[in-house]
Design a protein around this motif. Structure first.
Motif, PDB file in Angstrom:
ATOM      1  N   VAL A   1      -4.712  46.812  34.466  1.00  0.00           N
ATOM      2  CA  VAL A   1      -4.078  48.131  34.397  1.00  0.00           C
ATOM      3  C   VAL A   1      -2.575  47.962  34.625  1.00  0.00           C
ATOM      4  CG1 VAL A   1      -6.160  49.282  35.234  1.00  0.00           C
ATOM      5  CG2 VAL A   1      -4.392  48.577  36.869  1.00  0.00           C
ATOM      6  N   PRO A   2      -1.760  48.965  34.245  1.00  0.00           N
ATOM      7  CA  PRO A   2      -0.333  48.883  34.564  1.00  0.00           C
ATOM      8  C   PRO A   2      -0.121  48.681  36.060  1.00  0.00           C
ATOM      9  CG  PRO A   2      -0.733  50.644  32.996  1.00  0.00           C
ATOM     10  CD  PRO A   2      -2.086  50.161  33.440  1.00  0.00           C
ATOM     11  N   ARG A   3       0.939  48.029  36.401  1.00  0.00           N
ATOM     12  CA  ARG A   3       1.213  47.621  37.776  1.00  0.00           C
ATOM     13  C   ARG A   3       1.036  48.769  38.773  1.00  0.00           C
ATOM     14  NH1 ARG A   3       6.552  44.034  39.308  1.00  0.00           N
ATOM     15  NH2 ARG A   3       5.974  43.530  41.461  1.00  0.00           N
ATOM     16  N   LEU A   4       0.232  48.514  39.812  1.00  0.00           N
ATOM     17  CA  LEU A   4      -0.097  49.549  40.789  1.00  0.00           C
ATOM     18  C   LEU A   4       0.801  49.514  42.018  1.00  0.00           C
ATOM     19  CD1 LEU A   4      -4.013  49.298  40.767  1.00  0.00           C
ATOM     20  CD2 LEU A   4      -2.563  50.930  39.528  1.00  0.00           C
ATOM     21  N   PHE A   5       1.492  48.409  42.248  1.00  0.00           N
ATOM     22  CA  PHE A   5       2.341  48.297  43.442  1.00  0.00           C
ATOM     23  C   PHE A   5       3.478  47.322  43.141  1.00  0.00           C
ATOM     24  CE2 PHE A   5      -1.694  46.023  43.778  1.00  0.00           C
ATOM     25  CZ  PHE A   5      -1.299  44.694  43.853  1.00  0.00           C
ATOM     26  N   PRO A   6       4.616  47.475  43.819  1.00  0.00           N
ATOM     27  CA  PRO A   6       5.817  46.726  43.447  1.00  0.00           C
ATOM     28  C   PRO A   6       5.911  45.320  44.026  1.00  0.00           C
ATOM     29  CG  PRO A   6       6.342  48.286  45.192  1.00  0.00           C
ATOM     30  CD  PRO A   6       4.899  48.539  44.818  1.00  0.00           C
ATOM     31  N   HIS A   7       5.116  44.993  45.037  1.00  0.00           N
ATOM     32  CA  HIS A   7       5.269  43.693  45.686  1.00  0.00           C
ATOM     33  C   HIS A   7       4.343  42.648  45.041  1.00  0.00           C
ATOM     34  CE1 HIS A   7       1.439  44.449  47.689  1.00  0.00           C
ATOM     35  NE2 HIS A   7       1.901  45.644  48.024  1.00  0.00           N
ATOM     36  N   ASP A   8       4.427  41.401  45.539  1.00  0.00           N
ATOM     37  CA  ASP A   8       3.683  40.312  44.906  1.00  0.00           C
ATOM     38  C   ASP A   8       2.478  39.874  45.727  1.00  0.00           C
ATOM     39  OD1 ASP A   8       4.940  39.120  47.026  1.00  0.00           O
ATOM     40  OD2 ASP A   8       5.883  37.500  45.872  1.00  0.00           O
ATOM     41  N   ARG A   9       2.013  40.702  46.646  1.00  0.00           N
ATOM     42  CA  ARG A   9       0.825  40.365  47.428  1.00  0.00           C
ATOM     43  C   ARG A   9      -0.430  40.908  46.739  1.00  0.00           C
ATOM     44  NH1 ARG A   9       2.553  41.243  53.777  1.00  0.00           N
ATOM     45  NH2 ARG A   9       4.529  40.106  53.663  1.00  0.00           N
ATOM     46  N   SER A  10      -1.566  40.343  47.133  1.00  0.00           N
ATOM     47  CA  SER A  10      -2.851  40.755  46.582  1.00  0.00           C
ATOM     48  C   SER A  10      -3.639  41.544  47.627  1.00  0.00           C
ATOM     49  CB  SER A  10      -3.675  39.532  46.151  1.00  0.00           C
ATOM     50  OG  SER A  10      -2.964  38.769  45.212  1.00  0.00           O
ATOM     51  N   TYR A  11      -4.596  42.312  47.159  1.00  0.00           N
ATOM     52  CA  TYR A  11      -5.503  43.026  48.053  1.00  0.00           C
ATOM     53  C   TYR A  11      -6.940  42.576  47.801  1.00  0.00           C
ATOM     54  CZ  TYR A  11      -1.669  46.374  48.698  1.00  0.00           C
ATOM     55  OH  TYR A  11      -0.461  46.969  48.974  1.00  0.00           O
ATOM     56  N   ILE A  12      -7.690  42.424  48.877  1.00  0.00           N
ATOM     57  CA  ILE A  12      -9.144  42.257  48.777  1.00  0.00           C
ATOM     58  C   ILE A  12      -9.773  43.391  49.576  1.00  0.00           C
ATOM     59  CG2 ILE A  12     -11.109  40.883  49.526  1.00  0.00           C
ATOM     60  CD1 ILE A  12      -9.746  38.431  48.631  1.00  0.00           C
ATOM     61  N   PHE A  13     -10.614  44.162  48.926  1.00  0.00           N
ATOM     62  CA  PHE A  13     -11.229  45.340  49.536  1.00  0.00           C
ATOM     63  C   PHE A  13     -12.723  45.124  49.752  1.00  0.00           C
ATOM     64  CE2 PHE A  13      -7.844  47.478  46.804  1.00  0.00           C
ATOM     65  CZ  PHE A  13      -6.922  47.533  47.842  1.00  0.00           C
ATOM     66  N   GLN A  14     -13.211  45.579  50.882  1.00  0.00           N
ATOM     67  CA  GLN A  14     -14.653  45.521  51.181  1.00  0.00           C
ATOM     68  C   GLN A  14     -15.309  46.788  50.637  1.00  0.00           C
ATOM     69  OE1 GLN A  14     -16.482  43.004  53.299  1.00  0.00           O
ATOM     70  NE2 GLN A  14     -18.023  43.991  52.046  1.00  0.00           N
ATOM     71  N   ASN A  15     -16.293  46.614  49.770  1.00  0.00           N
ATOM     72  CA  ASN A  15     -16.976  47.759  49.168  1.00  0.00           C
ATOM     73  C   ASN A  15     -18.151  48.225  50.010  1.00  0.00           C
ATOM     74  OD1 ASN A  15     -15.180  47.282  47.130  1.00  0.00           O
ATOM     75  ND2 ASN A  15     -16.690  46.435  45.714  1.00  0.00           N
ATOM     76  N   ALA A  16     -18.587  49.437  49.738  1.00  0.00           N
ATOM     77  CA  ALA A  16     -19.735  49.992  50.462  1.00  0.00           C
ATOM     78  C   ALA A  16     -21.012  49.209  50.192  1.00  0.00           C
ATOM     79  CB  ALA A  16     -19.924  51.456  50.081  1.00  0.00           C
ATOM     80  N   ASP A  17     -21.095  48.505  49.053  1.00  0.00           N
ATOM     81  CA  ASP A  17     -22.293  47.725  48.718  1.00  0.00           C
ATOM     82  C   ASP A  17     -22.218  46.297  49.259  1.00  0.00           C
ATOM     83  OD1 ASP A  17     -20.391  46.638  47.079  1.00  0.00           O
ATOM     84  OD2 ASP A  17     -21.410  47.086  45.188  1.00  0.00           O
ATOM     85  N   ASN A  18     -21.263  46.051  50.179  1.00  0.00           N
ATOM     86  CA  ASN A  18     -21.086  44.752  50.835  1.00  0.00           C
ATOM     87  C   ASN A  18     -20.479  43.682  49.926  1.00  0.00           C
ATOM     88  OD1 ASN A  18     -22.075  45.597  53.361  1.00  0.00           O
ATOM     89  ND2 ASN A  18     -24.189  45.316  52.644  1.00  0.00           N
ATOM     90  N   ARG A  19     -20.006  44.104  48.761  1.00  0.00           N
ATOM     91  CA  ARG A  19     -19.261  43.190  47.909  1.00  0.00           C
ATOM     92  C   ARG A  19     -17.770  43.369  48.175  1.00  0.00           C
ATOM     93  NH1 ARG A  19     -18.457  43.350  43.342  1.00  0.00           N
ATOM     94  NH2 ARG A  19     -18.222  41.102  43.111  1.00  0.00           N
ATOM     95  N   ILE A  20     -16.956  42.531  47.563  1.00  0.00           N
ATOM     96  CA  ILE A  20     -15.516  42.705  47.639  1.00  0.00           C
ATOM     97  C   ILE A  20     -14.939  42.854  46.234  1.00  0.00           C
ATOM     98  CG2 ILE A  20     -15.262  41.413  49.792  1.00  0.00           C
ATOM     99  CD1 ILE A  20     -14.259  39.045  48.095  1.00  0.00           C
ATOM    100  N   CYS A  21     -13.840  43.564  46.142  1.00  0.00           N
ATOM    101  CA  CYS A  21     -13.067  43.653  44.915  1.00  0.00           C
ATOM    102  C   CYS A  21     -11.624  43.295  45.242  1.00  0.00           C
ATOM    103  CB  CYS A  21     -13.127  45.052  44.311  1.00  0.00           C
ATOM    104  SG  CYS A  21     -14.626  45.396  43.373  1.00  0.00           S
ATOM    105  N   PHE A  22     -10.907  42.843  44.248  1.00  0.00           N
ATOM    106  CA  PHE A  22      -9.518  42.476  44.462  1.00  0.00           C
ATOM    107  C   PHE A  22      -8.608  43.193  43.482  1.00  0.00           C
ATOM    108  CE2 PHE A  22     -11.507  38.994  41.940  1.00  0.00           C
ATOM    109  CZ  PHE A  22     -10.863  39.208  40.732  1.00  0.00           C
ATOM    110  N   ALA A  23      -7.348  43.330  43.874  1.00  0.00           N
ATOM    111  CA  ALA A  23      -6.279  43.848  43.016  1.00  0.00           C
ATOM    112  C   ALA A  23      -5.119  42.871  43.147  1.00  0.00           C
ATOM    113  CB  ALA A  23      -5.865  45.244  43.440  1.00  0.00           C
ATOM    114  N   ILE A  24      -4.769  42.219  42.031  1.00  0.00           N
ATOM    115  CA  ILE A  24      -3.843  41.093  42.063  1.00  0.00           C
ATOM    116  C   ILE A  24      -2.679  41.334  41.095  1.00  0.00           C
ATOM    117  CG2 ILE A  24      -3.631  38.612  41.650  1.00  0.00           C
ATOM    118  CD1 ILE A  24      -6.571  38.308  42.202  1.00  0.00           C
ATOM    119  N   PRO A  25      -1.444  41.067  41.526  1.00  0.00           N
ATOM    120  CA  PRO A  25      -0.324  41.122  40.567  1.00  0.00           C
ATOM    121  C   PRO A  25      -0.616  40.211  39.385  1.00  0.00           C
ATOM    122  CG  PRO A  25       0.494  40.904  42.809  1.00  0.00           C
ATOM    123  CD  PRO A  25      -0.993  40.709  42.879  1.00  0.00           C
TER     124      PRO A  25
END
Length: 238
Positions: free
Chosen positions: A105-129
Protein backbone atom coordinates in the motif's frame (compact mmCIF):
# COMPACT_ATOMS: atom_id res chain seq x y z
CA UNK A 1 7.68 5.66 16.09
CA UNK A 2 4.34 5.41 17.87
CA UNK A 3 2.78 8.43 16.14
CA UNK A 4 1.01 6.44 13.36
CA UNK A 5 -0.57 4.09 15.92
CA UNK A 6 -3.78 4.42 17.92
CA UNK A 7 -3.18 6.42 21.12
CA UNK A 8 -4.18 3.46 23.32
CA UNK A 9 -0.83 1.85 22.49
CA UNK A 10 1.76 3.46 24.73
CA UNK A 11 4.50 0.85 25.04
CA UNK A 12 6.41 -1.33 22.61
CA UNK A 13 9.54 -3.43 22.38
CA UNK A 14 12.27 -2.65 19.88
CA UNK A 15 14.47 -5.23 18.21
CA UNK A 16 16.93 -5.35 15.33
CA UNK A 17 16.55 -7.32 12.12
CA UNK A 18 17.99 -7.35 8.64
CA UNK A 19 16.55 -7.32 5.14
CA UNK A 20 17.64 -8.59 1.75
CA UNK A 21 16.39 -8.76 -1.81
CA UNK A 22 15.79 -12.49 -2.19
CA UNK A 23 15.89 -12.42 -6.00
CA UNK A 24 19.26 -10.69 -6.05
CA UNK A 25 20.54 -13.03 -3.34
CA UNK A 26 19.74 -16.03 -5.54
CA UNK A 27 21.56 -14.42 -8.49
CA UNK A 28 24.61 -13.57 -6.36
CA UNK A 29 24.81 -17.14 -5.07
CA UNK A 30 24.56 -18.48 -8.62
CA UNK A 31 27.26 -16.11 -9.86
CA UNK A 32 29.52 -17.04 -6.95
CA UNK A 33 29.03 -20.74 -7.70
CA UNK A 34 29.74 -20.16 -11.41
CA UNK A 35 32.95 -18.35 -10.52
CA UNK A 36 34.01 -21.48 -8.63
CA UNK A 37 33.33 -23.82 -11.54
CA UNK A 38 29.62 -24.64 -11.28
CA UNK A 39 27.40 -24.83 -14.36
CA UNK A 40 24.23 -22.76 -13.87
CA UNK A 41 21.37 -23.98 -16.07
CA UNK A 42 18.36 -21.74 -15.56
CA UNK A 43 14.91 -22.76 -16.84
CA UNK A 44 16.14 -26.33 -17.20
CA UNK A 45 14.16 -29.25 -15.80
CA UNK A 46 15.56 -32.61 -14.76
CA UNK A 47 13.12 -35.15 -16.17
CA UNK A 48 14.76 -38.39 -15.07
CA UNK A 49 17.38 -39.50 -12.56
CA UNK A 50 18.64 -43.07 -12.29
CA UNK A 51 21.79 -44.86 -11.20
CA UNK A 52 24.17 -46.57 -13.59
CA UNK A 53 27.52 -48.05 -12.56
CA UNK A 54 27.38 -46.27 -9.20
CA UNK A 55 26.80 -42.82 -10.74
CA UNK A 56 23.68 -40.73 -11.15
CA UNK A 57 22.53 -40.46 -14.75
CA UNK A 58 20.45 -37.32 -15.24
CA UNK A 59 18.31 -36.43 -18.23
CA UNK A 60 17.44 -32.76 -18.76
CA UNK A 61 14.54 -31.44 -20.80
CA UNK A 62 17.10 -29.83 -23.12
CA UNK A 63 18.16 -33.34 -24.13
CA UNK A 64 21.46 -33.11 -22.24
CA UNK A 65 22.69 -36.16 -20.33
CA UNK A 66 24.77 -35.65 -17.18
CA UNK A 67 26.65 -37.90 -14.76
CA UNK A 68 27.19 -37.14 -11.08
CA UNK A 69 28.50 -38.89 -7.99
CA UNK A 70 25.93 -37.20 -5.73
CA UNK A 71 22.40 -35.88 -6.29
CA UNK A 72 20.99 -33.12 -4.07
CA UNK A 73 17.25 -32.55 -4.20
CA UNK A 74 16.66 -28.98 -3.01
CA UNK A 75 13.45 -28.39 -4.94
CA UNK A 76 11.58 -26.66 -2.12
CA UNK A 77 7.83 -27.34 -2.38
CA UNK A 78 8.51 -29.79 -5.23
CA UNK A 79 10.99 -31.94 -3.27
CA UNK A 80 8.58 -34.87 -2.84
CA UNK A 81 7.40 -34.63 -6.44
CA UNK A 82 11.00 -34.85 -7.67
CA UNK A 83 11.53 -38.00 -5.64
CA UNK A 84 8.34 -39.61 -6.95
CA UNK A 85 8.31 -38.47 -10.58
CA UNK A 86 12.02 -38.07 -11.40
CA UNK A 87 13.87 -40.46 -9.10
CA UNK A 88 11.05 -42.96 -8.71
CA UNK A 89 11.11 -43.57 -4.97
CA UNK A 90 8.95 -42.60 -1.99
CA UNK A 91 9.81 -39.49 0.02
CA UNK A 92 11.43 -40.16 3.44
CA UNK A 93 9.65 -37.10 4.89
CA UNK A 94 6.63 -34.98 4.03
CA UNK A 95 6.32 -31.33 3.04
CA UNK A 96 3.53 -29.13 4.35
CA UNK A 97 2.91 -26.24 2.00
CA UNK A 98 1.87 -23.07 3.80
CA UNK A 99 0.75 -20.01 1.85
CA UNK A 100 1.82 -16.52 2.87
CA UNK A 101 0.07 -13.56 1.24
CA UNK A 102 1.16 -9.91 1.24
CA UNK A 103 -0.16 -6.56 0.07
CA UNK A 104 1.66 -3.33 -0.78
CA UNK A 105 0.00 0.00 0.00
CA UNK A 106 1.14 3.64 -0.26
CA UNK A 107 3.50 4.57 2.54
CA UNK A 108 1.72 4.56 5.91
CA UNK A 109 4.40 6.24 8.04
CA UNK A 110 7.40 8.51 7.39
CA UNK A 111 10.14 6.69 9.32
CA UNK A 112 12.19 3.62 8.37
CA UNK A 113 11.22 1.31 11.24
CA UNK A 114 9.01 -1.75 10.96
CA UNK A 115 6.04 -2.87 13.03
CA UNK A 116 5.12 -6.37 14.15
CA UNK A 117 1.59 -6.64 15.54
CA UNK A 118 0.10 -9.43 17.65
CA UNK A 119 -3.27 -10.50 16.24
CA UNK A 120 -6.29 -11.73 18.15
CA UNK A 121 -5.82 -15.17 16.52
CA UNK A 122 -2.33 -15.44 18.09
CA UNK A 123 -0.60 -14.79 14.78
CA UNK A 124 1.53 -11.78 13.95
CA UNK A 125 1.41 -9.35 11.05
CA UNK A 126 4.03 -6.86 9.98
CA UNK A 127 4.12 -3.46 8.28
CA UNK A 128 7.49 -2.74 6.69
CA UNK A 129 8.87 0.25 4.74
CA UNK A 130 9.04 -0.94 1.14
CA UNK A 131 10.73 0.52 -1.94
CA UNK A 132 10.80 4.09 -0.55
CA UNK A 133 7.19 5.08 -1.28
CA UNK A 134 5.25 2.07 -0.01
CA UNK A 135 4.51 -0.16 2.98
CA UNK A 136 4.54 -3.95 2.78
CA UNK A 137 1.91 -5.71 4.91
CA UNK A 138 1.99 -9.43 5.59
CA UNK A 139 1.60 -12.24 6.12
CA UNK A 140 -0.90 -15.10 6.27
CA UNK A 141 -0.40 -18.73 7.30
CA UNK A 142 -2.72 -21.08 5.41
CA UNK A 143 -2.32 -24.68 4.33
CA UNK A 144 -2.04 -24.90 0.56
CA UNK A 145 -2.80 -27.94 -1.57
CA UNK A 146 -2.47 -26.69 -5.15
CA UNK A 147 0.40 -26.16 -7.59
CA UNK A 148 3.02 -23.98 -5.84
CA UNK A 149 3.59 -22.15 -9.12
CA UNK A 150 -0.05 -20.97 -9.16
CA UNK A 151 -0.33 -19.60 -5.63
CA UNK A 152 -1.97 -16.15 -5.40
CA UNK A 153 -3.30 -13.73 -2.81
CA UNK A 154 -7.09 -13.72 -2.53
CA UNK A 155 -9.59 -11.02 -1.55
CA UNK A 156 -10.04 -12.82 1.77
CA UNK A 157 -6.28 -12.59 2.36
CA UNK A 158 -6.37 -8.86 1.67
CA UNK A 159 -9.27 -8.30 4.07
CA UNK A 160 -7.53 -10.30 6.80
CA UNK A 161 -4.31 -8.30 6.51
CA UNK A 162 -6.09 -4.95 6.40
CA UNK A 163 -8.23 -5.76 9.41
CA UNK A 164 -5.23 -7.05 11.35
CA UNK A 165 -3.10 -3.91 10.97
CA UNK A 166 -6.09 -1.57 11.24
CA UNK A 167 -6.47 -2.74 14.85
CA UNK A 168 -3.24 -0.82 15.50
CA UNK A 169 -2.92 2.05 13.02
CA UNK A 170 -4.79 5.29 13.71
CA UNK A 171 -5.87 5.41 10.05
CA UNK A 172 -7.56 2.16 8.92
CA UNK A 173 -6.04 0.34 5.96
CA UNK A 174 -8.53 -0.80 3.32
CA UNK A 175 -8.10 -3.35 0.51
CA UNK A 176 -8.81 -0.66 -2.08
CA UNK A 177 -5.49 0.93 -1.09
CA UNK A 178 -3.46 -2.05 -2.27
CA UNK A 179 -1.32 -1.27 -5.31
CA UNK A 180 0.13 -4.79 -5.50
CA UNK A 181 -0.46 -8.16 -3.91
CA UNK A 182 1.49 -11.40 -4.01
CA UNK A 183 1.75 -14.77 -2.30
CA UNK A 184 4.35 -17.46 -1.83
CA UNK A 185 4.50 -21.02 -0.55
CA UNK A 186 6.68 -22.05 2.36
CA UNK A 187 7.78 -25.69 1.96
CA UNK A 188 7.77 -26.60 5.66
CA UNK A 189 8.56 -29.97 7.17
CA UNK A 190 5.29 -31.68 8.07
CA UNK A 191 5.74 -32.28 11.79
CA UNK A 192 2.06 -33.03 12.46
CA UNK A 193 1.18 -29.60 13.88
CA UNK A 194 -2.57 -28.98 13.84
CA UNK A 195 -2.26 -25.36 12.65
CA UNK A 196 -0.23 -24.08 9.75
CA UNK A 197 1.17 -21.27 11.93
CA UNK A 198 2.54 -23.89 14.37
CA UNK A 199 4.43 -25.94 11.78
CA UNK A 200 8.18 -25.96 12.35
CA UNK A 201 10.36 -23.57 10.33
CA UNK A 202 13.37 -25.83 10.83
CA UNK A 203 14.81 -28.06 8.12
CA UNK A 204 15.58 -31.76 7.90
CA UNK A 205 18.20 -33.40 5.68
CA UNK A 206 17.58 -36.96 4.51
CA UNK A 207 20.57 -38.82 3.09
CA UNK A 208 19.76 -42.05 1.23
CA UNK A 209 21.69 -44.54 -0.84
CA UNK A 210 19.93 -45.18 -4.14
CA UNK A 211 21.53 -48.29 -5.63
CA UNK A 212 24.79 -47.23 -3.98
CA UNK A 213 24.70 -43.58 -5.08
CA UNK A 214 24.11 -40.83 -2.47
CA UNK A 215 20.86 -38.83 -2.63
CA UNK A 216 20.42 -35.89 -0.26
CA UNK A 217 16.95 -34.32 0.04
CA UNK A 218 16.18 -31.06 1.83
CA UNK A 219 12.82 -30.79 3.60
CA UNK A 220 11.83 -27.42 5.00
CA UNK A 221 14.13 -24.51 5.71
CA UNK A 222 13.91 -20.78 5.16
CA UNK A 223 15.89 -17.89 3.72
CA UNK A 224 17.20 -16.77 7.12
CA UNK A 225 19.09 -20.01 7.68
CA UNK A 226 20.02 -20.92 4.12
CA UNK A 227 23.78 -20.62 4.72
CA UNK A 228 23.69 -22.85 7.77
CA UNK A 229 21.51 -25.33 5.88
CA UNK A 230 24.03 -25.43 3.02
CA UNK A 231 26.91 -26.00 5.43
CA UNK A 232 24.98 -28.81 7.15
CA UNK A 233 24.22 -30.41 3.77
CA UNK A 234 27.89 -30.41 2.77
CA UNK A 235 28.87 -31.83 6.14
CA UNK A 236 26.46 -34.72 5.65
CA UNK A 237 27.79 -35.38 2.15
CA UNK A 238 31.41 -35.21 3.32
Amino acid sequence: AGAPLQPRFARAFEYSDCCTDDCRLVVLNARDAAARGASILTRTRCTRASVADGLWALTLDSGTELRARVLVNAAGPWVSRILADVVGQPAPARIRMVKGSHIVVPRLFPHDRSYIFQNADNRICFAIPYETDFTLIGTTDEDYQGDPAQVAATEADERYLCEAVSDYFAEPVKPVSAVWRYAGVRPLLDDGASKAQDATRDYVLRLQQHEGAPLLSVFGGKLTTYRRLAEAALTRLA
